[in-house]
Write an enzyme that holds these catalytic residues in place. Structure first.
Site, PDB file in Angstrom:
ATOM      1  N   GLY A  29      -1.388  -5.585   8.515  1.00  0.00           N
ATOM      2  CA  GLY A  29      -2.529  -5.394   7.644  1.00  0.00           C
ATOM      3  C   GLY A  29      -2.280  -6.312   6.278  1.00  0.00           C
ATOM      4  O   GLY A  29      -3.266  -7.193   6.131  1.00  0.00           O
ATOM      5  N   ASP A  49       0.915  -1.231  -0.099  1.00  0.00           N
ATOM      6  CA  ASP A  49       0.022  -0.063  -0.048  1.00  0.00           C
ATOM      7  C   ASP A  49       0.854   1.164  -0.015  1.00  0.00           C
ATOM      8  O   ASP A  49       2.154   0.896  -0.083  1.00  0.00           O
ATOM      9  CB  ASP A  49      -0.984  -0.054   1.142  1.00  0.00           C
ATOM     10  CG  ASP A  49      -0.227   0.207   2.607  1.00  0.00           C
ATOM     11  OD1 ASP A  49       0.864   0.265   2.521  1.00  0.00           O
ATOM     12  OD2 ASP A  49      -1.091   0.070   3.600  1.00  0.00           O
ATOM     13  N   HIS A  50       0.610   2.329   0.323  1.00  0.00           N
ATOM     14  CA  HIS A  50       1.148   3.641   0.245  1.00  0.00           C
ATOM     15  C   HIS A  50       2.278   3.444   1.450  1.00  0.00           C
ATOM     16  O   HIS A  50       3.244   4.086   1.105  1.00  0.00           O
ATOM     17  CB  HIS A  50       0.347   4.901   0.604  1.00  0.00           C
ATOM     18  CG  HIS A  50      -0.744   4.769   1.501  1.00  0.00           C
ATOM     19  ND1 HIS A  50      -1.625   3.816   1.819  1.00  0.00           N
ATOM     20  CD2 HIS A  50      -0.603   5.309   2.704  1.00  0.00           C
ATOM     21  CE1 HIS A  50      -2.342   4.042   2.973  1.00  0.00           C
ATOM     22  NE2 HIS A  50      -1.725   4.983   3.433  1.00  0.00           N
ATOM     23  N   HIS A  76      10.907 -23.288   9.227  1.00  0.00           N
ATOM     24  CA  HIS A  76       9.834 -23.893   9.824  1.00  0.00           C
ATOM     25  C   HIS A  76       8.729 -23.834   9.339  1.00  0.00           C
ATOM     26  O   HIS A  76       7.918 -24.691   9.545  1.00  0.00           O
ATOM     27  CB  HIS A  76       9.733 -23.693  11.330  1.00  0.00           C
ATOM     28  CG  HIS A  76      11.202 -24.298  12.157  1.00  0.00           C
ATOM     29  ND1 HIS A  76      11.133 -24.069  13.474  1.00  0.00           N
ATOM     30  CD2 HIS A  76      12.237 -24.885  12.035  1.00  0.00           C
ATOM     31  CE1 HIS A  76      12.228 -24.879  13.861  1.00  0.00           C
ATOM     32  NE2 HIS A  76      12.849 -25.086  12.765  1.00  0.00           N
ATOM     33  N   ARG A  89       8.974 -32.804  10.275  1.00  0.00           N
ATOM     34  CA  ARG A  89       8.150 -32.566  11.275  1.00  0.00           C
ATOM     35  C   ARG A  89       7.321 -31.264  10.718  1.00  0.00           C
ATOM     36  O   ARG A  89       6.263 -31.413  11.114  1.00  0.00           O
ATOM     37  CB  ARG A  89       8.548 -32.704  12.597  1.00  0.00           C
ATOM     38  CG  ARG A  89       9.490 -31.502  12.871  1.00  0.00           C
ATOM     39  CD  ARG A  89      10.085 -31.658  14.506  1.00  0.00           C
ATOM     40  NE  ARG A  89      10.713 -30.625  14.952  1.00  0.00           N
ATOM     41  CZ  ARG A  89      12.220 -30.158  14.208  1.00  0.00           C
ATOM     42  NH1 ARG A  89      12.713 -31.062  13.430  1.00  0.00           N
ATOM     43  NH2 ARG A  89      12.727 -29.285  14.845  1.00  0.00           N
ATOM     44  N   HIS A  90       7.964 -30.309  10.460  1.00  0.00           N
ATOM     45  CA  HIS A  90       7.485 -29.173  10.029  1.00  0.00           C
ATOM     46  C   HIS A  90       6.204 -29.288   8.878  1.00  0.00           C
ATOM     47  O   HIS A  90       5.474 -28.409   8.581  1.00  0.00           O
ATOM     48  CB  HIS A  90       8.343 -27.915   9.621  1.00  0.00           C
ATOM     49  CG  HIS A  90       9.441 -28.019  10.890  1.00  0.00           C
ATOM     50  ND1 HIS A  90       8.998 -27.275  11.946  1.00  0.00           N
ATOM     51  CD2 HIS A  90      10.764 -28.095  10.950  1.00  0.00           C
ATOM     52  CE1 HIS A  90       9.836 -27.274  12.701  1.00  0.00           C
ATOM     53  NE2 HIS A  90      11.172 -27.863  12.144  1.00  0.00           N
ATOM     54  N   CYS A 126       3.484  -3.034   3.772  1.00  0.00           N
ATOM     55  CA  CYS A 126       2.552  -2.028   4.246  1.00  0.00           C
ATOM     56  C   CYS A 126       3.350  -1.150   5.422  1.00  0.00           C
ATOM     57  O   CYS A 126       4.794  -1.293   5.523  1.00  0.00           O
ATOM     58  CB  CYS A 126       1.228  -2.432   4.892  1.00  0.00           C
ATOM     59  SG  CYS A 126       1.006  -3.575   6.066  1.00  0.00           S
ATOM     60  N   GLY A 127       2.638  -0.446   6.136  1.00  0.00           N
ATOM     61  CA  GLY A 127       3.353   0.411   7.080  1.00  0.00           C
ATOM     62  C   GLY A 127       3.864  -0.385   8.364  1.00  0.00           C
ATOM     63  O   GLY A 127       4.886  -0.216   8.727  1.00  0.00           O
ATOM     64  N   THR A 128       3.241  -1.443   8.631  1.00  0.00           N
ATOM     65  CA  THR A 128       3.541  -2.208   9.733  1.00  0.00           C
ATOM     66  C   THR A 128       4.050  -3.713   9.217  1.00  0.00           C
ATOM     67  O   THR A 128       4.731  -4.500   9.966  1.00  0.00           O
ATOM     68  CB  THR A 128       2.453  -2.588  10.732  1.00  0.00           C
ATOM     69  OG1 THR A 128       1.380  -2.893  10.189  1.00  0.00           O
ATOM     70  CG2 THR A 128       2.421  -1.224  11.539  1.00  0.00           C
ATOM     71  N   GLY A 129       3.292  -4.130   8.120  1.00  0.00           N
ATOM     72  CA  GLY A 129       3.486  -5.624   7.563  1.00  0.00           C
ATOM     73  C   GLY A 129       2.201  -6.466   8.103  1.00  0.00           C
ATOM     74  O   GLY A 129       2.174  -7.669   7.629  1.00  0.00           O
TER      75      GLY A 129
HETATM   76  C1  RB5 Z   1      -1.880   2.800   6.518  1.00  0.00           C
HETATM   77  O1  RB5 Z   1      -1.927   3.920   7.020  1.00  0.00           O
HETATM   78  C2  RB5 Z   1      -1.395   1.532   7.465  1.00  0.00           C
HETATM   79  O2  RB5 Z   1      -2.426   1.318   8.287  1.00  0.00           O
HETATM   80  C3  RB5 Z   1      -0.970   0.367   6.781  1.00  0.00           C
HETATM   81  O3  RB5 Z   1       0.142   0.634   5.998  1.00  0.00           O
HETATM   82  C4  RB5 Z   1      -0.779  -0.746   7.565  1.00  0.00           C
HETATM   83  O4  RB5 Z   1       0.383  -0.567   8.520  1.00  0.00           O
HETATM   84  C5  RB5 Z   1      -1.635  -1.724   7.949  1.00  0.00           C
HETATM   85  O5  RB5 Z   1      -1.509  -2.792   8.804  1.00  0.00           O
END
Ligand code: RB5
Length: 143
Positions: free
Chosen positions: A69, A7-8, A97, A131-132, A64-67
């Protein structure tokens, strides 16, 4: 073929990942997004996950911003095992694993050098099997 999606919030790292994969001599397919304009991460996670499941791509790197979502959305697809990783050891273990076929990264959480290390490690680490194998088959449920 590596499926790329963001995403952005992950757009800049997606562009940098293309350059890294070029350096490594690995082909990629970009499922978007195409700019830093605000978009919804599931749209790109779903498109790229389908690219893996239809066989046109072998695995994916989704950002994404955090990975978080983008991995949650990808993991709704049967057969996708997306691992959201923040340290290189997690990326390595997700291959060894979990046979993760998607590496999910958070551009707002990790610096680029760490992200690049995770990508390299994740790409070069094989699945251990044994096993994995049994365990990853138990991930999918019928309900
Ligand atoms: C976008 O603002 C942010 O929510 C998205 O990139 C991500 O971090 C969601 O998990």
């Amino acid at each position: 073929m590596i499926a790329l999606a963001s995403d952005h919030g992950g757009y800049q790292y997606k562009e940098r990942t293309k350059a890294l994969l070029d350096e490594l001599g690995l082909a990629w397919k970009d499922f978007g997004t195409d700019s830093a304009d605000s978009v919804d991460y599931p749209d790109f996670a779903h498109a790229a996950a389908r690219g893996i499941l239809d066989g046109s791509c072998d695995r994916g790197i989704f950002i994404c911003g955090t990975g978080i979502g983008i991995s949650l959305a990808a993991n709704r697809h049967r057969g996708i095992r997306a691992a959201a990783c923040q340290i290189p050891e997690a990326a390595r273990m997700s291959r060894l694993h979990n046979d993760a076929n998607v590496l999910a990264l958070g551009e707002r959480l990790v610096d680029w050098d760490t992200a690049a290390s995770m990508i390299r490690l994740w790409l070069e680490t094989p699945f251990e099997g044994g096993r994995h194998e049994r365990r990853i088959h138990k991930i999918e449920i019928e309900e």
